[in-house]
Design a protein around this motif. Structure first.
Motif, PDB file in Angstrom:
ATOM      1  N   ILE A  11       0.860  -1.168   0.000  1.00  8.26           N
ATOM      2  CA  ILE A  11       0.000   0.000   0.000  1.00  8.26           C
ATOM      3  C   ILE A  11       0.900   1.222   0.000  1.00  8.26           C
ATOM      4  CG2 ILE A  11      -0.213  -0.197   2.527  1.00  8.26           C
ATOM      5  CD1 ILE A  11      -2.904   1.231   2.266  1.00  8.26           C
ATOM      6  N   GLU A  12       0.669   2.130  -0.940  1.00  2.83           N
ATOM      7  CA  GLU A  12       1.478   3.334  -1.060  1.00  2.83           C
ATOM      8  C   GLU A  12       0.725   4.510  -0.445  1.00  2.83           C
ATOM      9  OE1 GLU A  12       2.737   3.947  -5.060  1.00  2.83           O
ATOM     10  OE2 GLU A  12       4.281   2.380  -4.946  1.00  2.83           O
ATOM     11  N   VAL A  13       1.307   5.088   0.580  1.00  2.42           N
ATOM     12  CA  VAL A  13       0.696   6.182   1.313  1.00  2.42           C
ATOM     13  C   VAL A  13       1.291   7.498   0.840  1.00  2.42           C
ATOM     14  CG1 VAL A  13       0.442   7.261   3.578  1.00  2.42           C
ATOM     15  CG2 VAL A  13       0.144   4.789   3.323  1.00  2.42           C
ATOM     16  N   SER A  14       0.429   8.405   0.417  1.00  5.57           N
ATOM     17  CA  SER A  14       0.855   9.755   0.037  1.00  5.57           C
ATOM     18  C   SER A  14       0.693  10.668   1.240  1.00  5.57           C
ATOM     19  CB  SER A  14       0.006  10.254  -1.136  1.00  5.57           C
ATOM     20  OG  SER A  14       0.303  11.608  -1.427  1.00  5.57           O
ATOM     21  N   ALA A  15       1.753  11.416   1.570  1.00  2.00           N
ATOM     22  CA  ALA A  15       1.710  12.223   2.787  1.00  2.00           C
ATOM     23  C   ALA A  15       2.611  13.441   2.651  1.00  2.00           C
ATOM     24  CB  ALA A  15       2.154  11.390   3.989  1.00  2.00           C
TER      25      ALA A  15
ATOM     26  N   LYS B 140       6.467  16.587   0.362  1.00  2.00           N
ATOM     27  CA  LYS B 140       5.529  15.604  -0.149  1.00  2.00           C
ATOM     28  C   LYS B 140       6.287  14.294  -0.370  1.00  2.00           C
ATOM     29  CE  LYS B 140       1.440  14.506  -1.907  1.00  2.00           C
ATOM     30  NZ  LYS B 140       1.062  15.096  -3.214  1.00  2.00           N
ATOM     31  N   VAL B 141       5.767  13.192   0.191  1.00  3.24           N
ATOM     32  CA  VAL B 141       6.472  11.913   0.112  1.00  3.24           C
ATOM     33  C   VAL B 141       5.472  10.807  -0.204  1.00  3.24           C
ATOM     34  CG1 VAL B 141       8.219  12.636   1.781  1.00  3.24           C
ATOM     35  CG2 VAL B 141       6.202  11.358   2.561  1.00  3.24           C
ATOM     36  N   THR B 142       6.018   9.672  -0.626  1.00  2.00           N
ATOM     37  CA  THR B 142       5.263   8.431  -0.750  1.00  2.00           C
ATOM     38  C   THR B 142       5.976   7.387   0.096  1.00  2.00           C
ATOM     39  OG1 THR B 142       4.533   8.943  -3.000  1.00  2.00           O
ATOM     40  CG2 THR B 142       4.438   6.645  -2.324  1.00  2.00           C
TER      41      THR B 142
ATOM     42  N   THR C  57       0.918  14.420   7.638  1.00  2.00           N
ATOM     43  CA  THR C  57      -0.466  14.487   7.171  1.00  2.00           C
ATOM     44  C   THR C  57      -0.634  13.512   6.018  1.00  2.00           C
ATOM     45  OG1 THR C  57      -0.669  16.817   7.795  1.00  2.00           O
ATOM     46  CG2 THR C  57      -2.295  15.946   6.231  1.00  2.00           C
ATOM     47  N   VAL C  58      -1.444  12.475   6.230  1.00  2.00           N
ATOM     48  CA  VAL C  58      -1.678  11.471   5.196  1.00  2.00           C
ATOM     49  C   VAL C  58      -2.803  11.943   4.283  1.00  2.00           C
ATOM     50  CG1 VAL C  58      -2.469   9.116   4.768  1.00  2.00           C
ATOM     51  CG2 VAL C  58      -0.844   9.570   6.620  1.00  2.00           C
ATOM     52  N   HIS C  59      -2.534  11.956   2.984  1.00  2.00           N
ATOM     53  CA  HIS C  59      -3.528  12.385   1.996  1.00  2.00           C
ATOM     54  C   HIS C  59      -4.308  11.213   1.414  1.00  2.00           C
ATOM     55  CE1 HIS C  59      -1.556  16.228   2.369  1.00  2.00           C
ATOM     56  NE2 HIS C  59      -0.409  15.732   1.920  1.00  2.00           N
ATOM     57  N   GLY C  60      -3.710  10.069   1.354  1.00  2.00           N
ATOM     58  CA  GLY C  60      -4.383   8.912   0.780  1.00  2.00           C
ATOM     59  C   GLY C  60      -3.486   7.696   0.841  1.00  2.00           C
ATOM     60  N   PRO C  61      -4.060   6.514   0.565  1.00  2.00           N
ATOM     61  CA  PRO C  61      -5.452   6.276   0.172  1.00  2.00           C
ATOM     62  C   PRO C  61      -6.411   6.424   1.349  1.00  2.00           C
ATOM     63  CG  PRO C  61      -4.282   4.210   0.403  1.00  2.00           C
ATOM     64  CD  PRO C  61      -3.257   5.276   0.593  1.00  2.00           C
ATOM     65  N   ALA C  62      -7.703   6.417   1.036  1.00  2.00           N
ATOM     66  CA  ALA C  62      -8.719   6.677   2.052  1.00  2.00           C
ATOM     67  C   ALA C  62      -8.675   5.649   3.177  1.00  2.00           C
ATOM     68  CB  ALA C  62     -10.105   6.699   1.394  1.00  2.00           C
TER      69      ALA C  62
END
Length: 321
Positions: free
Chosen positions: A236-240, A271-273, A293-298
């Motif tokens: 799972i790749e988290v965008s944050a 901005k990182v993944t 701050t996690v932007h996604g996934p939901a």
């Protein structure tokens, strides 16, 4: 350069009049940059390695190198060509004795120098097993290596954690594969590639039939494809966005799993993944608090919210009586 790669490289240079760097890289499974670095290392160590440009050129080892590799038996050469194994894994394969004999033969042929460095084997020890690994049970690599090398089919009883009872399977082995300190049997089952943890193979029996592996497939190619498939299915790749003050700490903790987007930076954050194998693993972000701050996934945001809510409830003040 690892000891295994050193010996394999020396064998290639000793057995051919001239070989290109591309051929060396392909034979060793490394990049051209790595081969160039290895060759420079050999020259710095005083070994007579030369390279000539042109259609008939290539890398050669001049006579008198002092490495009499012809003294090695075919079995000793075969054992030294195994790359990526530490001494404990060699012992698990029952390959330590032959490897040590080969090393002693080559070491005996080396001329002693006045200002000799301590041998790498004296100052470097590798144990690739993970921490707190439970004692292995089930089938051992040494017990299977003979039948696998004979290229025979196997009937195995496999105790999968997803099944209520062990399954009886007939498989066509490619070979044994060590990953993160765990041994696997890589094999086709009904023409479908699989990796079977040896500790879950409760019994096995050699079938009096040659293996029937797929054409043009090898242990290396099948294992690489299975790893790629596993990582794709279990990632799972988290965008944050990470605060400026915490980016170095996050890089130390997550290592190569964290990738910075250099085009998405500001004075306050990066901005990182970040890649996790399982959704549950995103709990590693909790110690950063609001600095991440996690932007996604939901589903990652929802899971962090649930974890934080449970934590807040756990530490909520007790109601007064």
């Amino acid at each position: 350069m690892t000891p295994d790669r050193f010996f394999t490289l020396m064998l290639l240079l000793e057995s051919r009049d001239a070989v290109t760097t591309q051929e060396l890289a392909s034979a060793l499974g490394v990049s051209l940059r790595t081969i160039t670095r290895d060759l420079n290392w050999l020259r710095d160590a005083g070994l007579p390695v030369t390279a000539h440009r042109g259609r008939l050129g290539g890398v050669t080892m001049l006579p008198g190198s002092g490495l009499d590799l012809t003294r090695l038996t075919p079995g000793e050469r075969d054992h030294l060509s195994l790359t990526g194994l530490d001494e404990r894994q060699r012992a698990e394969l029952d390959a330590s004795a032959e490897s040590r004999r080969a090393l002693s033969k080559i070491a005996a042929a080396q001329p002693r120098r006045v200002h000799d460095l301590l041998p790498l084997t004296d100052v470097v020890h590798v144990d690739s097993r993970p921490w707190r690994q439970a004692r292995a049970s089930g089938t051992t690599p040494a017990s299977l290596i003979g039948v696998v090398r004979r290229g025979r089919r196997l009937r195995i009883e496999y105790d999968s954690p997803r099944e209520s009872c062990p399954r009886d399977l007939v498989v066509d082995p490619y070979g044994l594969f060590a990953k993160a300190g765990i041994w696997y049997l890589v094999a086709d089952c009904a023409r479908v590639p699989r990796m079977y943890r040896l500790e879950r193979i409760t019994t096995w029996k050699e079938v009096d039939q040659p293996r029937r592996i797929r054409q043009s497939q090898t242990l290396a190619t099948v294992a690489a494809a299975l790893i790629d498939q596993w990582e794709h299915n279990h990632a799972i790749e988290v965008s944050a966005t990470i605060d400026q003050t915490q980016i170095e700490r996050a890089q130390r903790i997550f290592g190569p799993r964290l990738v910075r987007d250099d085009h998405e930076e500001s004075a306050t954050g990066h901005k990182v993944t970040i890649r996790f194998l399982h959704l549950e693993d995103v709990r590693a972000l909790l110690p950063f608090g609001s600095a991440i701050t996690v932007h996604g996934p939901a589903e990652a945001r929802a899971h962090l919210r649930d974890l934080a809510t449970n934590l807040a409830h756990h530490y909520a003040p007790s109601p007064t009586s």
